[in-house]
Design a protein around this motif. Sequence first.
Motif, PDB file in Angstrom:
ATOM      1  N   UNK A 202      35.718  36.326  64.288  1.00 50.69           N
ATOM      2  CA  UNK A 202      37.324  35.908  63.898  1.00 50.69           C
ATOM      3  C   UNK A 202      37.847  37.394  63.340  1.00 50.69           C
ATOM      4  N   UNK A 203      37.234  38.303  62.939  1.00 49.21           N
ATOM      5  CA  UNK A 203      37.723  39.472  62.385  1.00 49.21           C
ATOM      6  C   UNK A 203      38.089  40.388  63.147  1.00 49.21           C
ATOM      7  N   UNK A 204      39.331  41.267  63.077  1.00 51.75           N
ATOM      8  CA  UNK A 204      39.684  42.209  63.609  1.00 51.75           C
ATOM      9  C   UNK A 204      39.767  43.602  63.086  1.00 51.75           C
ATOM     10  N   UNK A 205      39.100  43.573  61.866  1.00 56.26           N
ATOM     11  CA  UNK A 205      39.218  44.866  61.031  1.00 56.26           C
ATOM     12  C   UNK A 205      37.888  45.511  61.009  1.00 56.26           C
ATOM     13  N   UNK A 206      37.017  45.199  61.991  1.00 52.16           N
ATOM     14  CA  UNK A 206      35.448  45.674  62.001  1.00 52.16           C
ATOM     15  C   UNK A 206      35.692  47.389  62.102  1.00 52.16           C
ATOM     16  N   UNK A 207      36.651  47.621  62.965  1.00 49.15           N
ATOM     17  CA  UNK A 207      36.747  49.051  63.169  1.00 49.15           C
ATOM     18  C   UNK A 207      37.129  49.929  61.822  1.00 49.15           C
ATOM     19  N   UNK A 208      37.923  49.402  61.203  1.00 53.27           N
ATOM     20  CA  UNK A 208      38.263  50.243  60.049  1.00 53.27           C
ATOM     21  C   UNK A 208      37.124  50.163  59.044  1.00 53.27           C
ATOM     22  N   UNK A 209      36.415  49.039  58.808  1.00 54.39           N
ATOM     23  CA  UNK A 209      35.450  48.946  57.932  1.00 54.39           C
ATOM     24  C   UNK A 209      34.438  50.097  58.420  1.00 54.39           C
ATOM     25  N   UNK A 210      34.077  50.025  59.660  1.00 56.27           N
ATOM     26  CA  UNK A 210      33.263  50.887  60.327  1.00 56.27           C
ATOM     27  C   UNK A 210      33.520  52.262  60.029  1.00 56.27           C
ATOM     28  N   UNK A 211      34.712  52.482  60.181  1.00 56.42           N
ATOM     29  CA  UNK A 211      35.113  53.979  59.912  1.00 56.42           C
ATOM     30  C   UNK A 211      35.040  54.447  58.184  1.00 56.42           C
ATOM     31  N   UNK A 212      35.159  53.555  57.424  1.00 58.23           N
ATOM     32  CA  UNK A 212      35.041  53.778  55.950  1.00 58.23           C
ATOM     33  C   UNK A 212      33.502  53.745  55.572  1.00 58.23           C
ATOM     34  N   UNK A 213      32.918  53.043  56.203  1.00 56.35           N
ATOM     35  CA  UNK A 213      31.233  53.299  56.081  1.00 56.35           C
ATOM     36  C   UNK A 213      30.555  54.254  56.687  1.00 56.35           C
ATOM     37  N   UNK A 214      31.393  55.013  57.833  1.00 64.56           N
ATOM     38  CA  UNK A 214      30.681  56.320  58.529  1.00 64.56           C
ATOM     39  C   UNK A 214      31.018  57.522  57.649  1.00 64.56           C
ATOM     40  N   UNK A 215      31.426  57.430  56.349  1.00 64.77           N
ATOM     41  CA  UNK A 215      31.988  58.530  55.575  1.00 64.77           C
ATOM     42  C   UNK A 215      30.635  59.188  54.993  1.00 64.77           C
ATOM     43  N   UNK A 216      30.969  60.174  54.533  1.00 60.85           N
ATOM     44  CA  UNK A 216      29.919  61.068  53.718  1.00 60.85           C
ATOM     45  C   UNK A 216      29.090  60.117  52.658  1.00 60.85           C
ATOM     46  N   UNK A 217      29.813  59.350  51.765  1.00 60.60           N
ATOM     47  CA  UNK A 217      29.035  58.467  50.936  1.00 60.60           C
ATOM     48  C   UNK A 217      28.559  57.080  51.617  1.00 60.60           C
ATOM     49  N   UNK A 218      28.702  57.079  52.734  1.00 59.23           N
ATOM     50  CA  UNK A 218      28.715  55.579  53.628  1.00 59.23           C
ATOM     51  C   UNK A 218      27.214  55.305  53.817  1.00 59.23           C
ATOM     52  N   UNK A 244      21.763  47.382  60.488  1.00 61.09           N
ATOM     53  CA  UNK A 244      22.951  46.924  61.671  1.00 61.09           C
ATOM     54  C   UNK A 244      23.977  47.393  61.513  1.00 61.09           C
ATOM     55  N   UNK A 245      24.639  47.578  60.176  1.00 60.51           N
ATOM     56  CA  UNK A 245      25.843  48.612  60.173  1.00 60.51           C
ATOM     57  C   UNK A 245      25.844  49.871  60.609  1.00 60.51           C
ATOM     58  N   UNK A 246      24.562  50.576  60.358  1.00 62.93           N
ATOM     59  CA  UNK A 246      24.354  51.721  61.184  1.00 62.93           C
ATOM     60  C   UNK A 246      24.539  51.660  62.411  1.00 62.93           C
ATOM     61  N   UNK A 247      23.801  50.833  63.227  1.00 60.25           N
ATOM     62  CA  UNK A 247      23.878  50.928  64.586  1.00 60.25           C
ATOM     63  C   UNK A 247      25.342  50.559  64.989  1.00 60.25           C
ATOM     64  N   UNK A 248      25.951  49.754  64.243  1.00 58.34           N
ATOM     65  CA  UNK A 248      27.276  49.373  64.791  1.00 58.34           C
ATOM     66  C   UNK A 248      28.241  50.686  64.644  1.00 58.34           C
ATOM     67  N   UNK A 249      27.937  51.317  63.715  1.00 56.51           N
ATOM     68  CA  UNK A 249      28.746  52.605  63.687  1.00 56.51           C
ATOM     69  C   UNK A 249      28.274  53.659  64.795  1.00 56.51           C
ATOM     70  N   UNK A 250      27.102  53.665  65.300  1.00 55.98           N
ATOM     71  CA  UNK A 250      26.583  54.489  66.298  1.00 55.98           C
ATOM     72  C   UNK A 250      27.346  54.032  67.435  1.00 55.98           C
ATOM     73  N   UNK A 251      27.277  52.663  67.699  1.00 55.99           N
ATOM     74  CA  UNK A 251      27.885  52.298  68.923  1.00 55.99           C
ATOM     75  C   UNK A 251      29.358  52.277  69.018  1.00 55.99           C
TER      76      UNK A 251
END
Lengths: 254, 144
Positions: A202-218, A244-251
Motif C-alpha cells: 500500500x505504501x508509495x514512499x519506498x523509493x524515498x526510504x531506499x534512497x535514504x538507506x542507500x546513504x554512506x551510513x545506510x 532484503x533492503x540491500x537487494x531492493x536498493x540494488x534493484x
Amino acid sequence: MASATAEAPAPAPEAPIQSFTVTLIIRRFDPETMDEPIWQDFDVDMFPTDRVLDALHKIKWEQDGTLTFRRSCAHGICGSDAMRINGRNRLACKTLIKDLDISQPIYVEAIKGLPLEKDLIVDMEPFFESYRQIQPFLIADSKPKGGKERIQSVAQRERFDDTTKCILCAACTSSCPVFWTDGQYFGPAAIVNAHRFIFDSRDEGSQVRLDILNDKEGVWRCRTTFNCSEACPRGIEVTKAIAEVKQAVLRGKA
Amino acid sequence: MTTVPLPNTRPARRGVNWEKWGWLYMRVSGVLLVVLIFGHLLVNLFLGEGVKAIDFAFVAGKLADPFWIVWDLLLLWLALIHGSNGMRTLVNDYAHGRLRKVLLGALLVSTIVLLVLGTLVLTTFDPCIGDPASTGLQELCEAQ
C-alpha cells in the motif's frame, strides 16, 4: 455425601517451591557523583519462575531504592527494559533467572552504543532520531483503487509480517558492532522499520526510504555479523530484513 | 496555521555511490576468488608432485602459459582490492579525523604500489634472468 471428601486421604501439603540466592552484579552510574561507572553486587532470593526484572525490582524495593532502570509493561511488549544481561542484549522482563547459569553471578548493564544517563538508563534519542529519518509511516498519496480501502492480499501482508513485530527496544541496534564505533550508522532497528514500509504493497514512499538507506551510513555499513538477529527479543530475522533492503536498493525497487 | 515540511527534503546525492559499489564488489569478487584461490592452491600444492614441485622452474613454466598469466593477474587485482577495501571499511569504522586520512592514504598508496609491482612481474617475467644454471633452465635459455 460430605463424608466422601472427608474419607479421602488429605492431599500431601505441596512441597514449598524452592527459592535460591542469586548474585547480580550491576553496572551503576550516577552522573552527579561519579566520573566512571562501577560494578556493584546484590544478593537476592529468587524463585525459578522469576525474571531478571523481578530481581531488579527486589533490589530497588528492598535493598537500594536508588537503582534506576526503565520498565513499563513488564511483559515484553513496550520495549523499555532492554539491557545487557551476561553480555547479551535481552529484555529483563523476558529473561528467566533459571535460564541463566545461577552458579555464577549475573552481570547486568545498560545497552551499549548510546549515551549512558544513569545506572541502566541510556539516552535513546540518537536511536529514535535514525528511526524518524526513515519515515516510519504509511506514505500513500494516490486515490485507492475502486473504493475507500487499499486492499491487500494475504501474501502481500505476509511479505513484511516479520518486521511489523518490532517494539523499538533498541536491543538490536545496541548489539551492533558497527553502531558501537561511532553511532552514525542507521542501525538495524531503523532498517527493520524501513523494511516494514518498503515491502508494504500500500505504501508509495519506498523509493524515498531506499534512497535514504542507500546513504554512506545506510545499509552498506552492515557487516552481517548477525548480532541483531541474535539479540531481538521478538525473534525478528533482522539480518535477513537488512539483506532484503540491500537487494531492493540494488534493484532500485521493492 | 503551521506547515509541516515535506518529508525527505534532503538534497539528492551527487556522484558515484562508492559504498554501494564497494559492497557489490566485495560480493562479486568474493565468489570469483573462491574459485581462483582454490584453483591456485590445487595446482600449486596438490596436483602432480604436490608442494615439492614448487621452484623457480615451476613458476617460470606456469608463467610461460598465457592462461596462468591471466589467472594470476585476476587473482592479484581481485584479491588485493578486496583486501584493501575491507581494510578501508575497518579504518572508516575505528579511525577518525586526521588518523583516518593518514591511514586511508597509506592504504591507497600501498595498494597501488603492490598492484603495479605485481602486474609488472606477471607481464614482463623473464625466465632467463640471472644465472640460468642455478635455476635449472639452462637448456631452455641456451636455445633462445
